[in-house]
Write an enzyme that holds these catalytic residues in place. Structure first.
Site, mmCIF file in Angstrom:
data_model
loop_
_atom_site.group_PDB
_atom_site.id
_atom_site.type_symbol
_atom_site.label_atom_id
_atom_site.label_comp_id
_atom_site.label_asym_id
_atom_site.label_seq_id
_atom_site.Cartn_x
_atom_site.Cartn_y
_atom_site.Cartn_z
ATOM 1 N N LYS A 80 44.934 107.278 70.007
ATOM 2 C CA LYS A 80 45.055 105.901 69.529
ATOM 3 C C LYS A 80 44.256 105.023 70.490
ATOM 4 C CE LYS A 80 48.741 102.633 68.158
ATOM 5 N NZ LYS A 80 50.202 102.414 68.153
ATOM 6 N N SER A 155 51.750 101.215 63.543
ATOM 7 C CA SER A 155 50.412 100.826 63.954
ATOM 8 C C SER A 155 49.486 101.996 64.284
ATOM 9 C CB SER A 155 50.513 99.919 65.174
ATOM 10 O OG SER A 155 51.070 100.625 66.266
ATOM 11 N N SER A 179 55.905 102.840 65.063
ATOM 12 C CA SER A 179 54.453 102.967 64.936
ATOM 13 C C SER A 179 53.908 104.394 64.901
ATOM 14 C CB SER A 179 53.765 102.211 66.077
ATOM 15 O OG SER A 179 53.858 100.834 65.834
#
Ligand code: ZN
Lengths: 489, 480
Positions: A80, A155, A179
């Site tokens: 990420k 996310s 997330s």
């Protein structure tokens, strides 16, 4: 026969260790797949194919026997883009950090490098992890590989989409309120948020420091255990990291759940829950009973307050944590004649609307006159939410719930921030209580995956993996793949 | 009749701790150095780097708390103090808000032989900010400004007194005593000029007898003990004048201007920040183990008050001497070292407190910077005892030692300063003086005692001060 990029870590390990395939072949399969589908999926902000190839070559030179001693040797993965990578752009999907190249590696990069895994690139996310759909990314939204018209969740949406689209074998994401687990549910993956303190946050660009935890997104439960083996452990550079011994998580992968006591929190079957999701979760409960578990309803009475408490605490922490982005030392800087104007223009121009909304909310919650009524009260209720879990865990080994209230939705469908926030209804209480949770696939609604969430006591990741594995082995959900090839020609 | 006013003063003191590394990272705390060389991603506030507390800072804070008679918290935590300024890389400072490590202590000061307890409200730990270098006089008018983060995250203690001081002198004495204690603990360099000891004063006035406090102002920019006293004196006068003229006293921050000797308004409370304190989520709260506190208590060094007592007892010094000598650890060390070599405590005290301090003060030097060592001082005192030099000559020798660092023996020889005790040589000079001053001789014989002094002076003048006053006196008396 399946292509190399479609395989799991454990399947690839067998091929790599026996010398049937080389790290370069695995990497090439992934890079080819990225070339083929990423223009549509848009999982990546930054790709580093040359560095990845050089690394694969280097690993090959070590020889397969030596390589076999490293747990993730030759396995390509994505990070990420809120995990710092030395010398490689780390943007948090924000204009603010669009030019930020960290001079240091996050602990995760160090661990995965040491395990000889191969970084392929940095995956898209909601700007500074603030969102549940990856639509707030300043650069572009990522598509859900199961339906390119839909969001992958967020996310950690880029990380999830990259794994679901077989662009990488696994990915790391972070989870402050769901997330990792929401994208896992939306993309048909296994996603684990470990216990707060289980994994070092050193080098994670924080959204809400007391809630954030890093975890894996994988194609199945075995892979989840393998990655967790590598990333878990104490790190003196993260004061909240806990010196609890790391077991071999694969030793928990058994198909038997005899005598396991599972609580089913009534409040998690809330009015906003899609009845079709509820039905799939109930079917999953029956399956767990068939496997030997005892499932009973339990109450977590303060659940309804988790969402507002989560938003008060996370935005308060974020308002302060993100104050450093001011154009002075690094990142975006707006041109201006004086300091105050520079500060204001920098933050106005470089933060997106969701980030600004949360900074303003958080600043308000902490301001004098509001602190007691909002932030302090939220912390008190947070304690009550923890106590709910403590009581439940006095009777049960695990709790089970839906992960997300529905399946992945279409781009732009949830314009109202409140309806977006509701997505985290079942996931964010765990972050407030610091508990581990795992989401695994438990069925489909009109070809879109649905997630089942297991919740455990602190540091009971092993038990979570055991239940998740037993369930997974009794189903076929995890073997299904999105039919991307027709969409990406 | 004019109202009789009473001043109410409280001090907020920041001291940099002399730990090897910074409070939340492993960078060195060394003063100076090329800009931005003592930095890392942590103290630069780069994203993703977490604070890790330096245990030594907690230890030093506890030591300070114990020395200042504070309660040491069992449970303490760090909080974020949020404000934007370019010298603060994270735009929040890690400090302590509602649960400081030490609370409710006191410090005893002595004013005109009276003891007075000044309350310590709290001591908390925090990180220092960086430094801005302006190309121009200030940030608003500078063409550009540069940020130096060497000082960023250097550990600080903020020591907040109760508003217990009633005069500028008390404020100065309190700060001097506080400095002495911190020096004895060896936890800070306490150099006001380098900024490792900083002091802000809260000042208000009220009619004597009134219990409620008047509106206070906060005074900043005081860079020495003297400027603290001057600034507070000025501020008290200013507030009294304002009150007498019927003008309101505004709650504000005022800066002390050393050159013009006035305080000037910097900003009023209306513009003051809301710091939005909240607990630092990146650092777990601290439990301070009682056994550790106990252990640190055992290890506490002798503090100024105890040493002063010992100086009075063991060296037989008067209270005044003992107070001055023990108010600086280095000075007291110097004194004791000198006494061990020259065991006449009062003589040593006279020389140290008199000539030596005078020379140091004139050059604005610390005792640690003195070229005169205890060994040299003792050698010089022995030269007096042997009669090699007179006390008067010794002053010249000490000055020379102070300037050049040479041993007294060498100075005496090089400058031909040896005392003349040779009677035959001196008799010649004495006879010359008597011959040249018949009128004075007559005066003396008529009973004017003072005349002898004049004659001695003349002999000393002729011998460039080297004649032994004893011998000269004796010779004169026998001849008269
Ligand atoms: Zn540093």
């Amino acid at each position: 026969m399946a292509k190399l990029n479609q395989l799991t870590i454990h399947a690839l390990r067998d091929l790599l260790d026996s010398g049937q395939v080389s790290p370069t072949e695995v990497l090439d399969a992934c890079l080819k797949r990225i070339e083929q589908v990423d223009p549509q999926v848009k999982a990546f902000i930054t790709l580093i194919p040359e560095a990845a190839r050089a690394r694969a070559k280097q690993l090959e030179d070590l020889g397969k026997d030596k390589l076999a001693t490293h747990s993730l040797a030759g396995i390509p993965f994505a990070l990420k883009d809120n995990l710092c990578t030395k010398g490689i752009l780390t943007t948090c999907a924000s204009r603010m950090l669009a030019n930020f190249i960290p001079p240091y590696d996050s602990a995760m990069v160090e661990k995965l490098e040491a395990a000889c895994a191969i970084t392929i690139g940095k995956a898209n996310l909601d700007e500074f992890s603030m969102g549940s759909s990856t639509e707030t990314s300043s650069f572009f939204p990522t598509a859900n590989p199961w339906d390119l018209e839909r969001v992958p969740g967020g996310s950690s949406g880029g990380s999830a989409a990259a794994v679901a689209a077989d662009e990488v074998i696994f990915a790391l994401g972070s989870d402050a309120g769901g997330s990792l687990r929401i994208p896992a549910a939306f993309c048909g993956l296994v996603g684990m948020k470990p216990t707060y303190g289980r994994v070092s946050r050193y080098g994670l660009i924080s959204y809400a420091p007391s809630l954030d935890q890093i975890g894996p997104l994988t194609k199945d439960v075995t892979d989840c255990a393998l990655v967790l083996n590598t990333i878990a452990g104490h790190d003196a550079r993260d004061a909240n990291s806990v010196p609890v011994e790391v077991p071999d998580y694969t030793s928990f992968l058994k198909e038997d759940l005899q005598g396991l006591r599972i609580g089913v929190p009534r409040e998690y079957f809330f009015p906003g829950l899609d009845p079709r999701v509820k039905e799939l979760v109930q079917k999953a409960l029956l399956r767990l009973e068939e496997l030997g578990a005892i499932c009973e309803e339990v109450s977590l009475p303060h659940t309804e307050y988790a969402l507002p408490v989560y938003h008060l605490i996370s935005t308060a922490e974020a308002s302060s944590t993100l104050a450093r982005y001011d154009g002075v030392n690094y990142g975006y800087r707006a041109a201006a004649d004086d300091l105050d104007t520079m500060l204001q223009k920098t933050r106005t121009e470089a933060f997106g609307p969701e980030v600004k909304r949360r900074i303003i909310l958080g600043t308000y919650a902490l301001s004098s006159g509001c602190y007691d009524a909002y932030y302090l009260k939220a912390q008190k209720v947070r304690t009550l939410i923890k106590q709910d879990f403590d009581q439940a865990f006095a009777q049960y080994d695990l709790l089970v719930s839906p992960t997300a209230p529905g399946v992945a939705f279409s781009f732009g469908e949830k314009e109202d921030p409140l309806s977006m926030y509701l997505l985290d209804f079942c996931t964010n209480p765990l972050n407030l209580a610091g508990l581990p949770g795992i989401s695994i696939p438990c069925g489909f609604i009109q070809k879109m995956p649905v997630g089942l969430q297991f919740i455990g006591r602190p540091f009971s990741e092993g038990t979570l993996l055991q239940a998740a594995y037993a369930y997974e082995q009794s189903t076929e959900w995890h073997r299904q793949k999105p039919d991307l090839d027709n969409d990406c020609i | 009749m004019a109202t009789d006013y009473e001043a109410v003063i409280g001090l907020e003191v920041h001291v940099e701790l002399k730990t090897k590394s910074k409070i939340f990272c492993s960078c060195p705390t060394t003063f100076g150095g090329e800009s931005n060389t003592h930095v890392c991603p942590g103290c630069l506030g780069l994203p993703g780097v977490l604070p890790v507390l330096n245990r030594k800072v907690v230890e030093y804070a506890i030591k300070a708390g114990l020395a200042l008679n504070c309660e040491i918290a069992e449970f303490t935590k760090f909080d974020r103090k949020n404000y934007h300024y370019p010298d603060l890389p994270k735009n929040y400072q890690l400090s302590q808000f509602d649960l400081p490590i030490c609370q409710q202590g006191y410090l005893e000061i002595e004013i005109n032989d009276n003891q007075k307890k000044i309350g310590i409200n709290r001591i908390h730990m925090e990180e220092d900010a960086g430094k801005l270098v302006h190309q121009g006089d200030n940030i608003a008018r500078a063409e550009y400004s540069l940020v130096d983060c060497n000082r960023s995250s250097v550990p600080l203690l903020e020591i907040v007194s109760e508003p217990d001081m009633r005069s500028a002198e008390e404020a100065r004495v309190y700060l001097e005593k506080l400095k002495a204690i911190l020096e004895y603990l060896d936890i800070s360099d306490c150099k006001m000029e380098e900024g490792s000891l900083r002091c802000d004063a809260n000042v208000s006035i009220r009619p004597r007898g009134q219990r409620t406090l008047g509106t206070k102002t906060e005074i900043k920019n005081m860079n020495s003990f003297r400027s603290l006293q001057r600034a507070v004196e000025y501020e008290i006068e200013r507030q009294i004048d304002a009150k007498e003229a019927g003008e309101p006293i505004v709650q504000e921050t005022r800066g002390w201007d050393e050159v013009t000797g006035v305080t000037l308004s910097m900003r009023s409370k209306e513009e003051a920040d809301d710091y939005r304190y909240f607990p630092e989520p990146d650092l777990p709260p601290l439990r301070i183990d009682r056994a550790w506190v106990e252990e640190l208590q055992q290890q506490q060094p002798e503090l100024p008050a105890a040493r002063k007592e010992r100086f009075i007892q063991d060296y037989g010094l008067p209270n005044y001497d003992a107070e001055i000598l023990t108010n600086s650890r280095a000075l007291a060390d110097f004194y004791e070292a000198s006494c061990s070599l020259y065991p006449n405590p009062k003589v040593v005290s006279n020389w140290v407190m008199g000539e030596l301090l005078h020379l140091l003060n004139a050059e604005n030097l610390e005792i640690t910077q003195s070229r005169v060592t205890p060994e040299r001082l003792a050698e010089m005192l022995q030269l007096i005892d042997k009669g090699t030099i007179s006390g008067k000559l010794a002053k010249t020798v000490l000055e020379e030692m102070f300037k050049t660092g040479q041993p007294p023996q060498a100075i005496v020889q090089a400058k031909g300063l040896v005392q003349i005790t040779d009677e035959s040589a001196l008799t010649i000079v004495v006879d010359q003086v008597l011959e040249a001053n018949p009128k004075v001789v007559e005066d003396y014989r008529k009973g004017k005692g003072k005349a002898l002094g004049f004659l001695v002076g003349q002999v000393m003048k002729q011998t460039r001060g080297q004649a032994s006053p004893e011998v000269v006196n004796r010779l004169l008396k026998t001849r008269l």
